[in-house]
Design a protein around this motif. Structure first.
Motif, short mmCIF file in Angstrom:
data_model
loop_
_atom_site.label_atom_id
_atom_site.label_comp_id
_atom_site.label_asym_id
_atom_site.label_seq_id
_atom_site.Cartn_x
_atom_site.Cartn_y
_atom_site.Cartn_z
N LEU A 226 44.52 35.29 34.60
CA LEU A 226 43.10 34.94 34.55
C LEU A 226 42.56 34.35 35.85
CD1 LEU A 226 40.43 34.51 33.01
CD2 LEU A 226 41.38 32.34 32.17
N PRO A 227 43.17 33.31 36.44
CA PRO A 227 42.60 32.75 37.67
C PRO A 227 42.49 33.76 38.81
CG PRO A 227 44.21 31.24 36.74
CD PRO A 227 44.33 32.52 35.99
N ALA A 228 43.48 34.65 38.93
CA ALA A 228 43.45 35.65 40.00
C ALA A 228 42.30 36.63 39.78
CB ALA A 228 44.78 36.39 40.07
N PHE A 229 42.11 37.08 38.54
CA PHE A 229 41.01 38.01 38.27
C PHE A 229 39.65 37.32 38.36
CE2 PHE A 229 44.43 40.66 36.75
CZ PHE A 229 43.97 41.94 37.02
N PHE A 230 39.60 36.02 38.03
CA PHE A 230 38.37 35.25 38.22
C PHE A 230 38.00 35.20 39.70
CE2 PHE A 230 36.58 31.16 39.50
CZ PHE A 230 35.39 31.15 38.77
N ASN A 231 39.01 34.93 40.53
CA ASN A 231 38.77 34.88 41.97
C ASN A 231 38.30 36.22 42.50
OD1 ASN A 231 40.09 35.38 44.88
ND2 ASN A 231 39.61 33.21 44.69
N PHE B 118 47.22 33.40 42.08
CA PHE B 118 48.30 34.09 42.78
C PHE B 118 47.68 35.21 43.62
CE2 PHE B 118 50.46 31.82 39.54
CZ PHE B 118 51.79 31.68 39.92
N ASP B 119 47.71 35.01 44.93
CA ASP B 119 47.07 35.97 45.84
C ASP B 119 47.79 37.31 45.88
OD1 ASP B 119 45.09 34.13 46.57
OD2 ASP B 119 46.39 33.24 48.08
N SER B 120 49.08 37.28 45.65
CA SER B 120 49.87 38.51 45.77
C SER B 120 49.84 39.31 44.46
CB SER B 120 51.31 38.19 46.14
OG SER B 120 52.12 39.34 46.07
N PRO B 121 49.36 40.56 44.49
CA PRO B 121 49.43 41.41 43.29
C PRO B 121 50.87 41.63 42.84
CG PRO B 121 47.91 42.34 44.90
CD PRO B 121 48.65 41.23 45.59
N LEU B 122 51.81 41.56 43.78
CA LEU B 122 53.22 41.75 43.43
C LEU B 122 53.70 40.65 42.49
CD1 LEU B 122 55.82 43.36 43.77
CD2 LEU B 122 56.29 42.05 45.85
N ASP B 123 53.27 39.41 42.74
CA ASP B 123 53.62 38.30 41.85
C ASP B 123 53.11 38.57 40.43
OD1 ASP B 123 54.88 36.88 43.82
OD2 ASP B 123 53.20 35.54 44.23
#
Length: 310
Positions: free
Chosen positions: A95-100, A262-267
């Motif tokens: 969620l936080p990554a997609f919010f960003n 989490f900035d990395s899509p790999l994470d």
């Protein structure tokens, strides 16, 4: 100590104590790394701990147990709930990554750091509340689903107090060792030619949670797969519901704010992939050595991807 305590308690309480004291090392190690403002490494460590316990540790335990026992079964009700909770936690982490990403698309050039930090704080509080509700559900209102009584076999070799004392002493010793590890992190990565992210995902994550591996293998050899799965999946759940939120809250106190973006899509792919794979493996209520080998193979693939990431 974790095995001796499980002999005295139900499988639910034994798994919870194993997970809690096992992740104590993970939390302490991450706090020392966080105090040195290495938030990216801490996020990598969270990722590595989740995929390490659900893929590598569970895979090794299932493989070892499967070599000794052709077919190992467990409670589908208990493990099914844990694997479902792991999938739900994956959504909370995404969620936080997609919010960003959404805010960057709708407001190009805007400074989103404050929004990310506020959302991460709110999400952290909700996750801690969810874990509290999970404990109430597992240990009180629906304990019959989880509690299968003390482990069967010979009389326990240690008293409950002795087992707990050894756990606490080990956690204190690990706290001192964690400071040594974190203080040498940067120069170790440089000397070995490895990225700090790989060190966080693989080395630090495995160091912080390796106690879970030894306990899981011991229980798998004894054909106690309910405890094994409760330990491995429960460890990942506690990392997401407790360790990560606590790190976010503490980071604000010590002046090195960390968010859950989490900035990395790999994470994100690694965490989501691990949750889906574990759900598929435990769906039939039994395991064998080949499924353990598959889990280890998937972990190796993820580790290779992080190794080549720069």
């Amino acid at each position: 100590a974790t095995e001796r305590v499980a002999e005295r308690a139900s499988s639910a309480i034994g798994s919870l104590l194993n997970v809690t004291f096992g992740n104590a090392a993970e939390l302490v190690l991450a706090l020392f790394v966080l105090s040195r403002a290495q938030t990216q490494v801490v996020q990598a460590q969270i990722t590595g701990s989740i995929i390490g316990t659900t893929l590598l540790f569970l895979g090794v335990a299932v493989l070892v147990g499967g070599v000794r026992h052709a077919r190992q079964t467990f409670s589908k009700a208990q493990v099914g709930l844990l694997s479902t909770l792991l999938l739900l936690l994956t959504v909370a982490i995404l969620l936080p990554a997609f919010f960003n990403m959404t805010e960057r698309l709708t407001s190009p050039g805007a400074n989103l750091s404050l929004l990310d930090e506020r959302l991460s704080l709110c999400v952290s509080i909700v996750l801690l509340l969810l874990y509290g509700a999970h404990l109430i559900y597992a240990l009180f209102t629906h304990r019959v689903v989880f509690a299968r009584g003390p482990t069967e076999g010979a009389a326990p070799e240690w008293s409950l107090s002795l087992g707990l004392a050894v756990m606490v002493s080990s956690a204190i010793g690990i706290a001192f060792e964690s400071e040594l590890v974190s203080s040498r992190l940067a120069e170790t990565a440089l000397g070995l030619g490895l990225s700090p992210v790989f060190i966080g995902v693989v080395a630090l994550a495995l160091i912080g949670t390796v106690a879970d591996l030894f306990a899981a293998v011991a229980f798998a050899r004894a054909d106690k797969m309910d405890i094994v799965l409760g330990l491995c999946i429960g460890s990942a759940i506690q990392i997401a519901l407790v360790v990560a939120p606590v790190l976010v809250l503490v980071s604000w106190v010590i002046g090195h704010p960390m968010n859950l973006v989490f900035d990395s899509p790999l994470d994100l792919f690694a965490i989501a992939g691990a949750a889906v794979i574990v759900r598929a493996i435990v769906d039939d209520g039994e395991t064998n050595w080949y499924e353990g080998f598959l889990l280890i193979g998937v972990y190796v693939l993820f580790a290779l991807a992080f190794f080549f990431q720069r």
